[in-house]
Enzyme design. Structure first.
Site, short mmCIF file in Angstrom:
data_model
loop_
_atom_site.label_atom_id
_atom_site.label_comp_id
_atom_site.label_asym_id
_atom_site.label_seq_id
_atom_site.Cartn_x
_atom_site.Cartn_y
_atom_site.Cartn_z
N ASP A 46 -9.53 -1.82 8.57
CA ASP A 46 -9.87 -2.59 7.55
C ASP A 46 -11.46 -2.35 7.21
OD1 ASP A 46 -10.56 -4.81 5.95
OD2 ASP A 46 -10.52 -6.21 7.70
N MET A 47 -11.47 -2.07 5.90
CA MET A 47 -12.87 -1.74 5.49
C MET A 47 -13.86 -2.61 5.82
SD MET A 47 -11.71 1.23 4.26
CE MET A 47 -13.28 1.80 3.97
N ARG A 88 -25.51 -10.94 5.45
CA ARG A 88 -24.96 -11.99 6.53
C ARG A 88 -25.71 -12.40 7.77
NH1 ARG A 88 -18.53 -10.00 7.45
NH2 ARG A 88 -18.37 -9.01 5.31
N ASP A 148 -7.94 -3.01 0.69
CA ASP A 148 -8.94 -2.34 1.79
C ASP A 148 -8.31 -2.44 3.21
OD1 ASP A 148 -9.10 -5.15 2.21
OD2 ASP A 148 -11.24 -4.95 2.79
N GLU A 149 -7.18 -2.45 3.38
CA GLU A 149 -6.37 -2.58 4.55
C GLU A 149 -5.12 -1.52 4.80
OE1 GLU A 149 -5.87 -6.68 6.42
OE2 GLU A 149 -5.73 -6.80 4.41
P1 TTP Z 1 -12.11 -9.05 3.07
O1 TTP Z 1 -11.56 -7.72 3.76
O2 TTP Z 1 -11.92 -10.25 3.32
O3 TTP Z 1 -13.69 -9.02 3.32
P2 TTP Z 1 -14.69 -7.68 3.24
O4 TTP Z 1 -14.02 -6.60 3.52
O5 TTP Z 1 -15.70 -8.18 2.04
O6 TTP Z 1 -15.72 -8.04 4.53
P3 TTP Z 1 -15.04 -7.65 6.10
O7 TTP Z 1 -15.89 -6.69 6.72
O8 TTP Z 1 -15.66 -9.13 6.84
O9 TTP Z 1 -13.56 -7.47 6.12
O10 TTP Z 1 -11.98 -8.62 1.57
C1 TTP Z 1 -12.15 -7.34 0.87
C2 TTP Z 1 -12.74 -7.40 -0.31
O11 TTP Z 1 -11.69 -8.16 -1.19
C3 TTP Z 1 -13.99 -8.05 -0.50
O12 TTP Z 1 -14.95 -6.97 -0.19
C4 TTP Z 1 -13.93 -8.55 -1.80
C5 TTP Z 1 -12.53 -8.98 -1.94
N1 TTP Z 1 -12.34 -10.48 -2.13
C6 TTP Z 1 -12.42 -11.12 -3.16
O13 TTP Z 1 -12.58 -10.60 -4.20
N2 TTP Z 1 -12.20 -12.45 -3.09
C7 TTP Z 1 -12.09 -13.07 -1.50
O14 TTP Z 1 -11.63 -14.36 -1.75
C8 TTP Z 1 -11.67 -12.23 -0.58
C9 TTP Z 1 -11.46 -12.80 0.56
C10 TTP Z 1 -12.24 -10.88 -0.71
#
Ligand code: TTP
Length: 717
Positions: A46-47, A88, A148-149
């Site tokens: 996961d990014m 954060r 991003d996964e």
């Molecule tokens: P996430 O993987 O949920 O979060 P993240 O990568 O920002 O942080 P983490 O390190 O905790 O994983 O979401 C991936 C991307 O998807 C995030 O950077 C922005 C986008 N996103 C949205 O646009 N809206 C949303 O509601 C969510 C949850 C994510």
């Protein structure tokens, strides 16, 4: 008293199914109990704060500063959709708006998502995700689960490593691997790093642990490569199945990895809050809490499989029984490309859409974006989507308490901006009719009875175009032939659909998706937090996209075999499928040149995308000779990347006809079915043969008989 989830799913307290409805399983809730496959090595990568990292790479001065990405709507500083780890630390959260974030962290840098067509343009993030995927896929089967996964099946790589180069024989274990968190590892006074090193090198360890150790070393290496090549950090979970790997990847962030040995599974699940489990963050999770008093995954162990089946249906019951034991038989699919494309937008508060024309305006924008992405996919990956789905969220102005959801609708997808826009509008109307009732739709006041707060269109059931055995021409020819009957069907249905009297007719062309009842997941509508909906994320991926699920994926995993009628329709080039005779069909195949003036106009209006011509337009497709640069094409302007007027050279001596940037769509002359050419009108057969066999090409082409003629507008002739 049943909770809402169970009522809607037709599950009563006695365990029967009410109303004869059967709970349908989703992909991840298989009916059969999967064999525990503890010898697999699965990773979930996961990014970290992905959008923020992408923005920081674009603007390196942001590095090290508290940063967040906000949606483009600037009200109160815009809603935060991604928060960097530095921010954060100050307590900045995704639920905040920019102004609030500034209060808790005055130094925060707020970056707006790129905007196109009045909505967020996520292309840059999508592309960055693809960069990462291409690196992660180097060591094993790779499934792109969202923007991003990624899931990786590293079983083979781990087995090879264990056989040839086991950790206990490695001279050194990388620092990155030594930073792994190994669940259940007893430190016994030693430093964590020493314990982890010892765990990696344990020669008498369980074979399955050894495999995981190899997997952890491989993942650490991959993460390092990602960092080196893209500057992005990511976190990972390494376990024996997808569910556990996914759980683990979020445990230690950013830039860390967590390993789940089999022996630690029970303890991990024992105290894991039920809502933290993938797919249980929504109403099913709530139902478990409310109806069964289940607060942790471990609490589920109190119930027999039969009892869970009784409460939630066969599939969900079995699935719950399995997950409480850490069992998950889901395979990592070898898929580097997204399963669907989508475009959506939310309309909050006063922005809610209250007229059909405003809905149509936005639908047109969304469809245009969707169409661009589809053409890009077609061109780059040779894939075609089969199903168009419209999701909307709405409320009734005179009955804001109503819990009725706007039904999602789908139909076969026809390529071409205009067709997608037309179909999406029909889907909307179909949904609206159901949502507020036929009477209201037909009455004048209907414009003041509803408000749309979210709209999205998505394309799914994406399959690759078969290649190799047939020429591309043959392929489209076949599509075209089949389209005749189908087109007529569609036409009839559309007519029924549109005519006021037809409002009462069922429209089998349009499918209605039921809500989460089918899947035990959140209502598949729009993206949860961002104002801008991006529907490209894989619905199977995680809690975070729970509201963004495309139900099509839960209905069936299997792709249709080969190409289906909806695609054929899209390739027919006929307006609304108004073709009834074979000869007309052939004309459609050739373009508008042989059609009536009226049809020609319609064709131009169609922007060229829906026709076979559109495919020839692709730089990868077989191209026409130089002089066949077509005005119609030029006007379409709809390709995401194709250049209509790109240099089109005539095939020469080689056996392969390839004029595009890559050869994936080129075809060998020998493979071309001669009957295809025979199907063409006689006056152009010679010319097409000439392209394929230049040495035999007629020296002169009579004006008016050339295939070019069919593509030139009247003015050009
Ligand atoms: P996430 O993987 O949920 O979060 P993240 O990568 O920002 O942080 P983490 O390190 O905790 O994983 O979401 C991936 C991307 O998807 C995030 O950077 C922005 C986008 N996103 C949205 O646009 N809206 C949303 O509601 C969510 C949850 C994510």
């Amino acid at each position: 008293m049943l909770s809402g989830w169970r009522r809607r799913n037709g599950i009563d307290t006695e365990g029967g199914k009410r109303g004869g409805r059967e709970f349908k399983s989703s992909n991840t809730m298989p009916v059969a109990r999967p064999k525990p496959s503890d010898d697999r090595v699965i990773a979930h990568v996961d990014m970290d704060c992905f959008y923020v990292q992408v923005e920081q790479r674009k603007q390196p001065t942001l590095r090290g500063h508290p940063t967040a990405v906000v949606q483009y709507n600037s009200w109160k500083g815009g809603g935060l959709i991604a928060v960097g780890y530095e921010a954060r630390k100050y307590g900045v959260k995704r639920s905040m708006r920019g102004d609030e974030a500034k209060k808790v962290c005055p130094d925060i840098q707020l970056v707006q998502v790129p905007v196109a067509r009045g909505k967020a343009d996520l292309g840059v993030y999508r592309n960055a995700g693809s960069e990462v995927v291409s690196i992660l896929s180097r060591k094993g089967r790779c499934e792109r689960a969202s923007i991003d996964e990624v899931y990786l099946d590293l079983t083979e790589a781990a087995e090879t490593m264990l056989a040839e180069n086991p950790p206990e024989r490695l001279e050194a274990i990388s620092e990155e691997a030594l930073k792994s968190h190994v669940l259940g590892l007893h430190l016994g006074g030693a430093s964590t790093r020493d314990c982890v090193r010892a765990w990696f090198r344990m020669s008498d360890a369980d074979h399955r642990d050894k495999l995981l150790a190899c997997g952890a070393i491989i993942v650490a290496e991959l993460r390092h490569e990602v960092l080196k090549e893209t500057e992005f950090t990511c976190s990972a979970g390494i376990a024996h199945n997808k569910m556990l790997a996914k759980l683990a990847s979020g445990m230690n962030k950013p830039a860390q990895q967590t390993v789940v040995p089999l022996s630690s599974v029970e303890k991990l699940l024992e105290s894991l809050p039920i809502k933290k489990m993938k797919q249980l963050g929504g109403k099913l999770g709530t139902s478990l809490q409310v109806d069964l008093g289940v607060n942790t995954v471990g609490d589920l162990l109190r119930f027999s499989e039969e009892k869970l089946q009784e409460c939630y249906g066969i599939n969900t019951g079995t699935w719950l029984w399995n997950i409480s034991r850490g069992i998950c038989g889901e395979e990592v699919e070898g898929r580097l490309l997204p399963k669907s494309h989508g475009s959506g937008k939310t309309f909050r508060g006063p922005q809610a859409l209250k007229t059909v024309s405003s809905v149509q305006k936005w639908l047109n924008e969304l469809c245009e974006e969707l169409s661009e992405r589809l053409l890009c996919d077609l061109e780059q990956n040779k894939r075609i989507a089969h199903t168009l789905t419209l999701h909307a969220s709405a409320y009734k102005l005179n009955d804001s308490e109503s819990l009725k959801k706007f039904p999602s609708k789908s139909c076969p997808l026809r390529y071409g901006i205009a067709k997608i826009q037309e179909d999406a509008l029909k889907l909307f109307h179909a949904g609206l009719r159901e949502y507020i009732g036929i009477y209201h739709v037909r009455s004048k006041e209907c414009q003041h009875e509803w408000a749309i707060t979210g709209l999205s269109v998505s394309a799914s059931k994406i399959v690759g175009i078969p290649s190799g055995t047939h020429s591309i021409m043959k392929y489209f020819h076949n599509l075209n032939q089949t389209s005749m009957t189908t087109s007529n069907d569609i036409c009839t249905k559309d007519a029924a659909f549109l005519s006021p009297s037809g409002l009462h007719l069922a429209d089998p062309q349009i499918d209605t998706y039921e809500d989460e009842a089918r899947t035990g997941r959140e209502m598949p509508t729009l993206y949860p937090v961002a104002d801008e909906t991006e529907v490209c994320k894989d619905p199977l991926s995680s809690r975070k996209y729970a509201n963004n699920l495309d139900p099509i994926f839960f209905r069936t995993k299997e792709q249709r075999d080969g190409l289906t009628e909806d695609i054929r329709l899209s390739c027919s080039g006929s307006e609304n499928g108004l073709v009834s005779e074979p000869t007309q069909s052939k004309m459609d195949f050739l373009g508008p040149g042989l059609k009536s003036e009226k049809q020609k106009k319609k064709f131009e209006k169609e922007k060229g995308n829906s026709s076979i011509l559109r495919f020839f337009h692709s730089p990868d497709a077989y191209s026409f000779p130089e002089h066949a640069c077509l005005k119609t094409f030029q006007e379409s302007g709809a390709s995401s990347s194709g250049n209509l007027l790109q240099e089109n050279k005539q095939p020469t001596a080689g056996t392969t006809c390839s004029l595009g940037r890559n050869d994936a769509w080129s075809y060998k002359r020998d493979e071309i079915d001669p009957t295809v050419l025979n199907e063409l009108p006689p006056e152009i057969q010679a010319e097409v043969r000439g392209w394929l066999h230049p040495q035999k090409r007629a020296k002169t082409v009579k004006k008016g008989s050339s295939i070019v003629h069919y593509f030139l507008s009247k003015a050009d002739l």
